[in-house]
Design a protein around this motif. Structure first.
Motif, PDB file in Angstrom:
ATOM      1  N   GLN A  21       0.849  -1.175   0.000  1.00 41.90           N
ATOM      2  CA  GLN A  21       0.000   0.000   0.000  1.00 41.90           C
ATOM      3  C   GLN A  21       0.891   1.233   0.000  1.00 41.90           C
ATOM      4  O   GLN A  21       1.903   1.266   0.683  1.00 41.90           O
ATOM      5  CB  GLN A  21      -0.867   0.058   1.259  1.00 41.90           C
ATOM      6  N   THR A  22       0.495   2.248  -0.720  1.00 43.98           N
ATOM      7  CA  THR A  22       1.256   3.478  -0.734  1.00 43.98           C
ATOM      8  C   THR A  22       1.172   4.156   0.632  1.00 43.98           C
ATOM      9  O   THR A  22       2.156   4.617   1.173  1.00 43.98           O
ATOM     10  CB  THR A  22       0.724   4.434  -1.821  1.00 43.98           C
ATOM     11  N   VAL A  23      -0.041   4.245   1.188  1.00 44.15           N
ATOM     12  CA  VAL A  23      -0.258   4.770   2.524  1.00 44.15           C
ATOM     13  C   VAL A  23      -0.517   3.561   3.410  1.00 44.15           C
ATOM     14  O   VAL A  23      -1.561   2.926   3.311  1.00 44.15           O
ATOM     15  CB  VAL A  23      -1.455   5.746   2.566  1.00 44.15           C
ATOM     16  N   ARG A  24       0.435   3.213   4.245  1.00 41.07           N
ATOM     17  CA  ARG A  24       0.406   1.965   4.995  1.00 41.07           C
ATOM     18  C   ARG A  24      -0.676   1.956   6.071  1.00 41.07           C
ATOM     19  O   ARG A  24      -0.859   2.921   6.791  1.00 41.07           O
ATOM     20  CB  ARG A  24       1.772   1.733   5.633  1.00 41.07           C
ATOM     21  N   ASN A  25      -1.390   0.836   6.192  1.00 37.12           N
ATOM     22  CA  ASN A  25      -2.359   0.599   7.249  1.00 37.12           C
ATOM     23  C   ASN A  25      -1.926  -0.661   7.991  1.00 37.12           C
ATOM     24  O   ASN A  25      -2.219  -1.770   7.553  1.00 37.12           O
ATOM     25  CB  ASN A  25      -3.765   0.427   6.675  1.00 37.12           C
ATOM     26  N   THR A  51      -3.488   2.182  -2.992  1.00 34.54           N
ATOM     27  CA  THR A  51      -2.999   3.279  -2.176  1.00 34.54           C
ATOM     28  C   THR A  51      -3.291   3.035  -0.703  1.00 34.54           C
ATOM     29  O   THR A  51      -2.416   3.182   0.142  1.00 34.54           O
ATOM     30  CB  THR A  51      -3.646   4.609  -2.613  1.00 34.54           C
ATOM     31  N   TYR A  52      -4.528   2.643  -0.391  1.00 37.38           N
ATOM     32  CA  TYR A  52      -4.922   2.461   0.993  1.00 37.38           C
ATOM     33  C   TYR A  52      -6.145   1.557   1.048  1.00 37.38           C
ATOM     34  O   TYR A  52      -6.999   1.611   0.168  1.00 37.38           O
ATOM     35  CB  TYR A  52      -5.254   3.813   1.631  1.00 37.38           C
ATOM     36  N   ALA A  54      -8.906  -0.230   4.208  1.00 36.18           N
ATOM     37  CA  ALA A  54      -9.256  -0.339   5.622  1.00 36.18           C
ATOM     38  C   ALA A  54     -10.593  -1.058   5.755  1.00 36.18           C
ATOM     39  O   ALA A  54     -11.494  -0.863   4.941  1.00 36.18           O
ATOM     40  CB  ALA A  54      -9.342   1.036   6.257  1.00 36.18           C
ATOM     41  N   TYR A  81      -6.979   9.458  -8.030  1.00 38.85           N
ATOM     42  CA  TYR A  81      -7.390   8.501  -7.013  1.00 38.85           C
ATOM     43  C   TYR A  81      -8.845   8.099  -7.186  1.00 38.85           C
ATOM     44  O   TYR A  81      -9.707   8.947  -7.405  1.00 38.85           O
ATOM     45  CB  TYR A  81      -7.160   9.079  -5.614  1.00 38.85           C
ATOM     46  N   ARG A 112      -5.821  10.459   3.718  1.00 43.16           N
ATOM     47  CA  ARG A 112      -6.403   9.472   4.628  1.00 43.16           C
ATOM     48  C   ARG A 112      -7.923   9.463   4.474  1.00 43.16           C
ATOM     49  O   ARG A 112      -8.487  10.251   3.738  1.00 43.16           O
ATOM     50  CB  ARG A 112      -6.015   9.778   6.070  1.00 43.16           C
TER      51      ARG A 112
END
Length: 167
Positions: A21-25, A51-52, A54, A81, A112
């Motif tokens: 993921q580009t933006v880590r979760n 990217t993300y 959740a 996006y 986010r």
């Protein structure tokens, strides 16, 4: 020798997991990560990048049966996006900011997501992006908020705003 091999294997697995993921979760489980990657390929094509993702209760408070997936596709001014909500029963709902189906304005950078529960109403799902409009002084210091709410058949765009980025 065996310990070195084990250490290299663990580091390699960690690199794969964090690079997914580009933006880590860090709270996302392996099954959800795999599902998000599959959804990204199916919906965005070969050039799309996850990217993300959740797992949240985006439709009904307390029912964590939805996976929010945000992915990027290459465009002239940087990535565009796209986002969708996938339910465990296979239903998918797009989060569309514009007619092209983008989740954020073209050129904005994803930051986010947020979720706000309100009594007697479905939760408010917010996508936040950093403005990167060229030629606008201070644009990179502002955040675009795009709010969606499930109305029974889709996630409808209910509001949008631009605010200064938190310092």
């Amino acid at each position: 020798m065996r310990r070195s091999f084990l250490l290299i294997t663990v580091l390699w697995l960690f690199a794969i997991a964090t690079g997914a993921q580009t933006v880590r979760n860090p709270k996302l489980g392996e099954a959800d990560l795999s599902a998000a990657q599959t959804i990204t390929r199916e919906e965005g094509g070969e050039k799309a990048e996850l990217t993300y993702a959740a797992r949240i209760d985006a439709i009904e408070k307390g029912r964590f049966d939805t996976l929010v997936v945000v992915y990027a596709k290459p465009a002239a001014d940087g990535p565009d996006y796209f986002a969708l909500v996938a339910q465990d029963d296979g239903k998918r709902y797009r989060l569309a900011y514009d007619e092209a189906g983008r989740a954020l304005k073209s050129g904005d950078r994803f930051l986010r997501i947020g979720l706000k529960h309100e009594a007697g109403r479905p939760p408010l799902l917010r996508l936040m992006g950093q403005l990167t409009e060229r030629g606008r002084p201070g644009a990179g210091e502002q955040q675009r908020n795009v709010d969606f709410r499930f109305n029974g058949s889709e996630f409808a765009l209910v509001d949008q705003s631009v605010v200064p980025l938190p310092k």
